[in-house]
Write a protein that holds these residues in place. Structure first.
Motif, PDB file in Angstrom:
ATOM      1  N   GLY A  47       0.773  -1.231   0.000  1.00  0.00           N
ATOM      2  CA  GLY A  47       0.000   0.000   0.000  1.00  0.00           C
ATOM      3  C   GLY A  47       0.803   1.279   0.000  1.00  0.00           C
ATOM      4  N   ALA A  48       2.127   1.201  -0.175  1.00  0.00           N
ATOM      5  CA  ALA A  48       2.953   2.408  -0.229  1.00  0.00           C
ATOM      6  C   ALA A  48       2.923   3.008  -1.634  1.00  0.00           C
ATOM      7  N   CYS A  49       2.791   4.336  -1.722  1.00  0.00           N
ATOM      8  CA  CYS A  49       2.823   5.034  -3.007  1.00  0.00           C
ATOM      9  C   CYS A  49       4.258   5.459  -3.293  1.00  0.00           C
ATOM     10  N   VAL A  50       4.817   4.944  -4.378  1.00  0.00           N
ATOM     11  CA  VAL A  50       6.212   5.238  -4.732  1.00  0.00           C
ATOM     12  C   VAL A  50       6.264   5.858  -6.117  1.00  0.00           C
ATOM     13  N   VAL A  69       5.196  -3.643  -8.537  1.00  0.00           N
ATOM     14  CA  VAL A  69       5.714  -2.400  -7.977  1.00  0.00           C
ATOM     15  C   VAL A  69       6.476  -2.747  -6.705  1.00  0.00           C
ATOM     16  N   LEU A  70       7.784  -2.506  -6.722  1.00  0.00           N
ATOM     17  CA  LEU A  70       8.620  -2.771  -5.556  1.00  0.00           C
ATOM     18  C   LEU A  70       8.858  -1.477  -4.783  1.00  0.00           C
ATOM     19  N   ASP A  71       9.107  -1.606  -3.517  1.00  0.00           N
ATOM     20  CA  ASP A  71       9.340  -0.440  -2.668  1.00  0.00           C
ATOM     21  C   ASP A  71      10.766   0.059  -2.902  1.00  0.00           C
ATOM     22  N   ASN A  72      10.881   1.175  -3.612  1.00  0.00           N
ATOM     23  CA  ASN A  72      12.202   1.739  -3.909  1.00  0.00           C
ATOM     24  C   ASN A  72      12.630   2.808  -2.902  1.00  0.00           C
ATOM     25  N   GLY A  73      11.868   2.963  -1.821  1.00  0.00           N
ATOM     26  CA  GLY A  73      12.230   3.906  -0.780  1.00  0.00           C
ATOM     27  C   GLY A  73      11.649   5.291  -0.937  1.00  0.00           C
ATOM     28  N   THR A  74      11.146   5.612  -2.127  1.00  0.00           N
ATOM     29  CA  THR A  74      10.503   6.916  -2.315  1.00  0.00           C
ATOM     30  C   THR A  74       9.092   6.869  -1.741  1.00  0.00           C
ATOM     31  N   ARG A  75       8.539   8.045  -1.453  1.00  0.00           N
ATOM     32  CA  ARG A  75       7.157   8.153  -1.019  1.00  0.00           C
ATOM     33  C   ARG A  75       6.516   9.350  -1.720  1.00  0.00           C
ATOM     34  N   VAL A  76       5.463   9.065  -2.461  1.00  0.00           N
ATOM     35  CA  VAL A  76       4.722  10.134  -3.132  1.00  0.00           C
ATOM     36  C   VAL A  76       3.700  10.694  -2.158  1.00  0.00           C
ATOM     37  N   LEU A  77       3.677  12.006  -2.048  1.00  0.00           N
ATOM     38  CA  LEU A  77       2.744  12.682  -1.157  1.00  0.00           C
ATOM     39  C   LEU A  77       1.649  13.344  -1.980  1.00  0.00           C
ATOM     40  N   TRP A  78       0.409  13.014  -1.666  1.00  0.00           N
ATOM     41  CA  TRP A  78      -0.725  13.623  -2.349  1.00  0.00           C
ATOM     42  C   TRP A  78      -0.899  15.066  -1.873  1.00  0.00           C
ATOM     43  N   PRO A  79      -1.628  15.902  -2.617  1.00  0.00           N
ATOM     44  CA  PRO A  79      -1.837  17.279  -2.177  1.00  0.00           C
ATOM     45  C   PRO A  79      -2.328  17.348  -0.731  1.00  0.00           C
ATOM     46  N   GLU A  80      -1.879  18.372  -0.010  1.00  0.00           N
ATOM     47  CA  GLU A  80      -2.195  18.495   1.405  1.00  0.00           C
ATOM     48  C   GLU A  80      -3.672  18.757   1.655  1.00  0.00           C
ATOM     49  N   MET A  87       1.792  17.852  -5.994  1.00  0.00           N
ATOM     50  CA  MET A  87       2.230  16.583  -5.428  1.00  0.00           C
ATOM     51  C   MET A  87       3.726  16.647  -5.188  1.00  0.00           C
ATOM     52  N   LYS A  88       4.181  15.877  -4.215  1.00  0.00           N
ATOM     53  CA  LYS A  88       5.596  15.862  -3.865  1.00  0.00           C
ATOM     54  C   LYS A  88       6.079  14.427  -3.758  1.00  0.00           C
ATOM     55  N   VAL A  89       7.387  14.272  -3.813  1.00  0.00           N
ATOM     56  CA  VAL A  89       7.997  12.972  -3.588  1.00  0.00           C
ATOM     57  C   VAL A  89       9.111  13.142  -2.565  1.00  0.00           C
ATOM     58  N   VAL A  90       9.169  12.224  -1.628  1.00  0.00           N
ATOM     59  CA  VAL A  90      10.220  12.214  -0.620  1.00  0.00           C
ATOM     60  C   VAL A  90      11.198  11.097  -0.964  1.00  0.00           C
ATOM     61  N   SER A  91      12.476  11.467  -1.047  1.00  0.00           N
ATOM     62  CA  SER A  91      13.525  10.496  -1.344  1.00  0.00           C
ATOM     63  C   SER A  91      14.747  10.851  -0.504  1.00  0.00           C
ATOM     64  N   ASP A  92      15.287   9.868   0.183  1.00  0.00           N
ATOM     65  CA  ASP A  92      16.441  10.090   1.068  1.00  0.00           C
ATOM     66  C   ASP A  92      16.165  11.209   2.066  1.00  0.00           C
ATOM     67  N   GLY A  93      14.927  11.275   2.534  1.00  0.00           N
ATOM     68  CA  GLY A  93      14.569  12.251   3.550  1.00  0.00           C
ATOM     69  C   GLY A  93      14.321  13.648   3.038  1.00  0.00           C
ATOM     70  N   LYS A  94      14.434  13.871   1.742  1.00  0.00           N
ATOM     71  CA  LYS A  94      14.242  15.196   1.165  1.00  0.00           C
ATOM     72  C   LYS A  94      13.010  15.205   0.266  1.00  0.00           C
ATOM     73  N   ALA A  95      12.205  16.260   0.388  1.00  0.00           N
ATOM     74  CA  ALA A  95      10.988  16.379  -0.415  1.00  0.00           C
ATOM     75  C   ALA A  95      11.256  17.247  -1.643  1.00  0.00           C
ATOM     76  N   ALA A  96      10.718  16.810  -2.763  1.00  0.00           N
ATOM     77  CA  ALA A  96      10.815  17.575  -4.004  1.00  0.00           C
ATOM     78  C   ALA A  96       9.432  17.653  -4.642  1.00  0.00           C
ATOM     79  N   SER A  97       9.173  18.748  -5.326  1.00  0.00           N
ATOM     80  CA  SER A  97       7.863  18.943  -5.949  1.00  0.00           C
ATOM     81  C   SER A  97       7.751  18.141  -7.241  1.00  0.00           C
ATOM     82  N   LEU A  98       6.592  17.548  -7.448  1.00  0.00           N
ATOM     83  CA  LEU A  98       6.265  16.911  -8.730  1.00  0.00           C
ATOM     84  C   LEU A  98       5.389  17.819  -9.582  1.00  0.00           C
TER      85      LEU A  98
END
Length: 360
Positions: A47-50, A69-80, A87-98
């Motif tokens: 159930g993780a969004c990557v 779909v394998l868990d590659n460690g990223t997490r997609v964040l839906w709009p707040e 939308m944003k993606v978190v990778s290695d603890g850092k968030a970036a905008s999609l």
């Protein structure tokens, strides 16, 4: 021309995970990069969004290694909230905008995706999406409740009896009696599963318990359904643009020559004994009646966007088998094949669905 940003959402927690991935591969290969910027979001089996691969080849349906779909460690964040579409993606603890999203294409099959759950999330944050809303998705997923709606609309369906896991455990004789009243052979189907997962054809009473165990592994509610003798035909329905009515494609036919029924292996793994014929050889009046029934079924559950509607053509007329509000969408799947035979290419079909989602 400004490209639309499309989130292609696939994978998911259901047993149809790999089919969803394969469907995504077909769509990734077909969406015009001059029109669309695709953000591929995969949902793992947990159930993780990557943020997933956008290479169609990574999602090819290989019988020896089904895509996942394998868990590659990223997490997609839906709009707040509904106040933003970023939308944003978190990778290695850092968030970036999609970036801001225009529309979501939730090409999910089965529970936790096709059944109104994802649709509810998207409604909550006010993101446009392809396909039916919460109620229609839930009804289309649940074969038991869908039959209630179809009967109320005067659409013929196969006789059936619903059994829950607790009813089977507490009173197995009642289920056995219901099966006897329907007559053998009959089908045992999970009420809320697709791609023929957990489905069995039962020829004699001694096979019933094993078939129910297989179905209950997919869902806690199961249908015992009379086997209908007839041609298996199906077609696609596209939702209505403003001021118009839903429209139906020409029909395709599933010709079964060496299998008990149109099972998972026949649908997706190129198993022998299944031929897909499109367009199906139907008389003009037969096709007209079938198209009318399909649009009525689509309307009966309040569907939107798209659906594939499956029938049996018997000597007494059409019997509706089921409606699928997010059908298989690989280039060789029956839904796009029926529309291609109706003059709408795979690419144009994707354009039409995105435009419907955006109310254009």
């Amino acid at each position: 021309m400004t490209r639309r940003r499309v989130v292609l959402l696939f994978g998911g927690r259901s047993s149809e995970h790999s089919i969803s991935c394969a469907t995504a591969g077909g769509i990734l290969a077909a969406l015009d990069p001059e029109k669309y910027e695709v953000v591929p979001v995969g949902i793992t089996r947990a159930g993780a969004c990557v943020l997933a691969s956008g290479d169609p080849d990574d999602w090819r349906l290989d019988p020896e290694a089904l895509p996942e779909v394998l868990d590659n460690g990223t997490r997609v964040l839906w709009p707040e909230s509904a106040a933003t579409r970023e939308m944003k993606v978190v990778s290695d603890g850092k968030a970036a905008s999609l970036g801001d999203v225009d529309v979501v294409f939730p090409i999910l099959h089965g529970p936790f995706g096709e059944d109104g759950t994802i649709q509810g999330l998207l409604e909550l944050i006010d993101l446009p999406y392809v396909g039916s809303g919460v109620l229609a998705s839930a009804l289309g997923m649940d074969k038991d409740f869908a039959k209630v709606m179809f009967r109320a609309a005067g659409i013929p369906v196969a006789p059936s009896h619903t059994v829950t896991a607790s009813e089977w455990a507490d009173a197995p004789l009642a289920a056995q009696a219901a099966a006897e009243s329907l007559g053998y052979p009959l089908f045992v189907k999970p009420a809320r599963a697709g791609s023929s997962m957990g489905v069995s054809k039962v020829h004699v009473a001694a096979e019933l318990a094993a078939a129910l165990r297989r179905a209950f592994a997919e869902d806690q509610k199961v249908l015992l359904e009379a086997a209908i003798v007839g041609r298996e035909v199906e077609l696609g329905v596209l939702g209505a643009r403003p001021g118009e009515s839903p429209r139906a494609s020409v029909a395709g036919e599933i010709v079964i020559t060496g299998r008990e029924f149109y099972d998972f292996e026949g649908k997706y793994l190129d198993a022998p004994g299944i031929d897909l014929v499109c367009p199906a050889p139907l008389a003009d009046e037969e096709l007209r009646v079938m198209q009318d029934l399909a649009v009525r079924a689509f309307t009966a559950i309040g569907a939107a966007g798209l659906a594939r509607v499956d029938f049996f053509l018997t000597p007494d007329g059409f019997v509706l088998n089921e409606i699928n509000t997010m059908p298989g969408f690989t280039p060789i799947s029956m839904f796009p094949k029926c529309w291609q035979a109706s003059g709408l290419s795979y690419e144009a079909l994707l354009d039409a669905l995105i435009e419907l989602a955006l109310g254009l």
